[in-house]
Design a protein around this motif. Structure first.
Motif, PDB file in Angstrom:
ATOM      1  N   VAL A 273       1.094  -1.046  -0.123  1.00 16.10           N
ATOM      2  CA  VAL A 273       0.164  -0.118  -0.094  1.00 16.10           C
ATOM      3  C   VAL A 273       1.029   1.137   0.003  1.00 16.10           C
ATOM      4  O   VAL A 273       1.398   1.789   1.049  1.00 16.10           O
TER       5      VAL A 273
ATOM      6  N   ARG B  84       3.140  -3.241  -8.804  1.00 15.25           N
ATOM      7  CA  ARG B  84       1.928  -3.808  -8.411  1.00 15.25           C
ATOM      8  C   ARG B  84       1.641  -3.154  -6.746  1.00 15.25           C
ATOM      9  O   ARG B  84       2.763  -2.972  -6.243  1.00 15.25           O
ATOM     10  N   CYS B  85       0.443  -3.006  -6.484  1.00 14.99           N
ATOM     11  CA  CYS B  85       0.010  -2.759  -5.165  1.00 14.99           C
ATOM     12  C   CYS B  85      -1.447  -3.196  -4.784  1.00 14.99           C
ATOM     13  O   CYS B  85      -2.214  -3.279  -5.725  1.00 14.99           O
ATOM     14  N   GLU B  86      -1.663  -3.127  -3.586  1.00 15.58           N
ATOM     15  CA  GLU B  86      -3.105  -3.610  -3.343  1.00 15.58           C
ATOM     16  C   GLU B  86      -3.994  -2.561  -3.453  1.00 15.58           C
ATOM     17  O   GLU B  86      -4.976  -2.456  -4.042  1.00 15.58           O
ATOM     18  N   TYR B  87      -3.848  -1.535  -2.425  1.00 12.34           N
ATOM     19  CA  TYR B  87      -4.420  -0.314  -2.524  1.00 12.34           C
ATOM     20  C   TYR B  87      -3.479   0.857  -2.912  1.00 12.34           C
ATOM     21  O   TYR B  87      -2.603   1.088  -2.248  1.00 12.34           O
ATOM     22  N   PRO B  88      -3.845   1.753  -3.781  1.00 12.47           N
ATOM     23  CA  PRO B  88      -2.895   2.685  -4.150  1.00 12.47           C
ATOM     24  C   PRO B  88      -2.713   3.743  -2.883  1.00 12.47           C
ATOM     25  O   PRO B  88      -1.754   4.113  -2.311  1.00 12.47           O
TER      26      PRO B  88
ATOM     27  N   PHE C 102      -0.656   5.272 -10.291  1.00 12.11           N
ATOM     28  CA  PHE C 102      -0.551   4.044  -9.919  1.00 12.11           C
ATOM     29  C   PHE C 102      -0.673   3.217 -10.958  1.00 12.11           C
ATOM     30  O   PHE C 102      -2.035   3.240 -11.322  1.00 12.11           O
TER      31      PHE C 102
ATOM     32  N   ALA D  45      -2.922  -1.388  -9.689  1.00 11.35           N
ATOM     33  CA  ALA D  45      -3.505  -1.263  -8.129  1.00 11.35           C
ATOM     34  C   ALA D  45      -4.686  -2.461  -8.207  1.00 11.35           C
ATOM     35  O   ALA D  45      -5.367  -2.160  -9.268  1.00 11.35           O
TER      36      ALA D  45
ATOM     37  N   VAL E 127      -5.175   6.042 -11.411  1.00 12.04           N
ATOM     38  CA  VAL E 127      -5.126   4.761 -10.873  1.00 12.04           C
ATOM     39  C   VAL E 127      -5.705   3.658 -12.098  1.00 12.04           C
ATOM     40  O   VAL E 127      -6.514   3.813 -12.752  1.00 12.04           O
TER      41      VAL E 127
END
Length: 466
Positions: free
Chosen positions: A377, A410-414, A435, A438, A457
């Protein structure tokens, strides 16, 4: 996060290529406001009997050189090329410990070497405990410089098993820190006088690597730190701190890179982090004991750092009961490792606290972030952090700004902000953030005075003009 041994091979293999090069020879910085002053006088440890064979105990020789340097009015204690075995090093005012290129300082793994106990802070609570590996109390104009290596020699057989985790060599029946930590938390909650909070010998709270305590005008420059027992650079209740051109390599438990703790006027620049915990964590004491001391961290400047692995690039908390304000971080680089199939750095900015820790976080600005790495995150604020001894004071968080971030991995939540309804986060500004991968949308709970401008995003504009 992956297995530490595997991450060590992956991340440190890329260290030399990704690190920011030293901008200049690492003799002590030129004198200036808040910077240490050292006469051009040199005190080689070899003049006091030190032998750089990696086995001879040089503790007494280094101590004698430090005392001679201090008595002469200050200068540089020189550790030349070689391998130098030692116990703790205690700096005195006016002393620059200069670890030359080609020198490796090997610190003892015998806990008894770090006695008698000294005044320190352990996870935000004051205590008399084992000496940090390099320590100073109430000193001014001190430094650790050079292109050499400081090796704390923590591993799965030394120091790290005290964490009590099988991941770091602990096995059932071996000692661990949990009982001592519970005791210290209870002492802090009851307000037991610090002089009565004595642990050390026979107890299992690991020492920090470098800790100036109640000091001013401190420079840490050029050196490489490896394998710390605990937190790496941990200034406490100090002011005018400069950490620059340093490499920190440690995949052990609680291997925070640089933790200014109730400190003022701190600069961290051109530092490369390869840790298994937060790279930079700004702190100011924990729960009742942090409020008792009541000294904030403020005027913190972070710039041009490289983050190869760790928890957060910049964390605030979770021990922040004394308050944190005026933090500026800029030009942060989180490189991608194509061989690492997971998050290498969990967050760019992580403001974290428990629901009852108290304190405040005000005026934090993080700008110009280049993060092709996989993060969990990138922008996180949470009041759901574990731990603590009670109280009824939620933290006050206001004035958070993120500008010009490019998060390509990659990320889960920006962005994820999880505040409490009775303690909302106020004044969050998100401007020119991108991002690319996400998994979720932004999550915003109890946020007031939110400004979102030119944020993208997954190719979609989520605020203002793209």
């Amino acid at each position: 996060m992956s297995d530490p041994a595997r991450r060590q091979l992956l991340r440190l293999g890329a260290l030399a290529a990704a690190a920011v090069p030293l901008a200049h020879a690492t003799r002590a910085a030129a004198a200036g406001p808040g910077r240490p002053h050292f006469p051009d006088a040199w005190f080689p440890v070899t003049d006091h009997g030190a032998v750089g064979d990696g086995t001879t105990d040089c503790t007494a020789a280094i101590r004698a050189a430090v005392r001679a340097c201090h008595a002469a009015g200050g200068g540089h204690v020189l550790i030349p090329a070689g391998r130098w075995a030692t116990g703790p090093i205690h700096l005195l005012s006016g002393v620059d410990l200069h670890v030359a290129e080609g020198a490796t300082v090997l610190f003892s793994t015998d806990p008894a070497a770090y006695l008698p106990v000294v005044r320190t802070r352990w996870q935000g609570i004051e205590v008399l405990n084992y000496s940090p590996l390099i320590y100073a109390y109430g000193r001014h104009d001190i430094a650790v410089t050079g292109r050499g290596v400081l090796d704390g020699r923590g591993d799965d057989a030394h120091w790290w098993p005290w964490k009590g985790s099988g991941q770091y060599g602990w096995k059932p029946g071996m000692p661990h820190e949990r009982t001592d930590w519970a005791t210290l938390e209870e002492w802090g909650a009851r307000g037991v006088p610090v002089t009565e909070r004595v642990l050390g010998g026979g107890h299992f709270l690991r020492p920090s690597f470098i800790q100036p305590y109640a000091c001013r005008n401190v420079l840490i420059e050029g050196v490489t730190l490896r394998n710390s027992p605990f937190w790496n650079i941990h200034p406490v209740l100090s002011r005018n701190i400069t950490v620059r051109d340093v490499r920190i390599e440690c995949e052990g438990p609680n291997s925070d890179g640089c933790d200014p703790d109730s400190c003022e006027n701190v600069t961290v620049e051109r530092v490369t982090f390869a840790t298994h915990d937060d790279c930079i964590a700004i702190k100011s004491g924990r729960d009742e004991d942090g409020r008792r001391v009541g000294v904030p961290s403020r005027h913190i400047r972070i710039q041009d750092c490289v983050y190869l692995s760790g928890g957060a690039a910049v964390a605030i908390g979770s021990e922040m009961s004394g308050g944190v304000s005026d933090v500026v971080a800029r030009r942060l680089y989180l490189p991608a490792d194509p061989d690492l199939g997971e998050a290498s750095v969990a967050s760019v900015l992580n403001v974290k606290s428990t629901p009852t820790r108290g304190g405040y976080v005000r005026d934090v600005r993080v700008t110009d972030v280049d993060a092709p790495a996989w993060t969990y995150v990138p922008f996180e604020v949470t009041f759901q952090y574990a731990g603590g001894t009670g109280g009824e004071q939620p933290a006050e968080v206001s004035g958070l700004s993120a500008e010009r971030w490019s998060v390509g991995g990659r990320c889960e939540y920006p962005v994820r902000i999880r505040a409490l309804p009775d303690a909302p986060v106020s004044g969050v500004r998100l401007d020119r953030l991108t991002f690319q991968e996400a998994a979720q949308d932004m999550l915003l709970q109890s946020v007031g005075n939110l400004s979102v401008h030119r944020v993208t995003v997954n190719g979609r504009s989520v605020g203002g003009a793209a």
